[in-house]
Scaffold this motif. Structure first.
Motif: not given
Length: 262
Positions: A32-33, A38-39, A43-44, A230-231
């Motif tokens: 989760m960290e 990334v989120l 800013h999503i 993911l990024d």
């Protein structure tokens, strides 16, 4: 829609490896960290389909997520040893709402197994996302299902995305095993043709899984490398002007713009 099944790291049990509950939680928390890094950087907002048990054991994290993201139900427990009961749905919802302070509108069945979706309508859920309308030997044979958002049994059904041609699944295993350029291109093509994209992952994938006896296609890539991937995916989709929304926000848009076209 970026969605994450926030659950206990119990997948080793499918391959005969026992992992303590404490360790299951810790692996997911480490992943989760990386997910949140990334989120937050982009800013999503995302939707976290969360088991009631995980939320009860990690209330501070759920409250933190609820400040920005959507919390939805992933039933009560994820363990393959747990026998699912219809009452699990409402018990999970009760826990999640008490911990998060949000109204829980959505549901995803663990392992996307078949269940009585009509129960969700009776319990007041708005949408379900338990359908992977593809064909995978031994797992899914759902080519006859609608791959587009639709209204079923009084619910909005948000299927996991497959490509318009061949129904190739864009789920977590495809993301892990395909080169980023190819996976991102399939996502972009699907988004353009269908007007929406529903992707799902698991936070535990983004932790270091090298200590566990899992098939290579499950644990490679993992950890920091998968986080970088993911990024890269998010960056590529943003360049295609993708607007990232929660599942519930998508339902708002779909009801305004698409429901009349069913």
């Amino acid at each position: 829609m970026l969605t994450f099944d926030l659950e206990e790291f119990d997948i080793p049990e499918e391959y005969g490896q026992k992992v303590s509950e404490t360790e299951q939680m810790q692996v997911t928390l480490r992943g989760m960290e990386n997910v949140l890094s990334v989120l937050d950087a982009h800013h999503i907002r995302a939707t976290f389909f969360t088991t009631g048990h995980f939320a009860a054991e990690n209330p501070a994290l759920i409250r933190h997520l609820a400040q920005k993201h959507e919390i939805a139900s992933h039933a009560l427990l994820h363990s393959p040893a747990h026998v699912f009961r219809e009452s699990d749905i409402m018990e999970s919802r009760r826990i999640l709402e008490a911990v998060s302070g949000q109204t829980v509108n959505g549901f995803r069945m663990p392992r996307l197994k078949p269940f009585d979706r009509a129960a969700l309508g009776r319990d007041g859920f708005r949408y379900d996302s338990s359908l992977n309308p593809t064909w995978l030997p031994g797992r899914y044979n759902l080519l006859g299902e609608n791959p587009l958002p639709s209204r079923t049994d009084g619910l909005i059904e948000l299927p996991c995305s497959t490509t318009p041609w061949l129904r190739f699944p864009l789920f977590w295993l495809s993301f892990k095993n395909l080169p980023l350029r190819i996976y991102a291109a399939l996502c972009g093509f699907t988004l353009k043709k269908r007007g929406n994209l529903m992707l799902y992952f698991h936070p535990w994938e983004f932790a270091d899984l090298s200590a566990y006896t899992l098939p290579a296609y499950v644990k490679n890539v993992d950890g920091d490398k998968l986080t970088a991937k993911l990024d890269g995916l998010v960056s590529t989709l943003k360049k295609r002007n993708a607007a990232f929304v929660t599942c519930n926000a998508f339902c708002d848009k779909w009801e305004r713009e698409f429901a009349g076209q069913e």
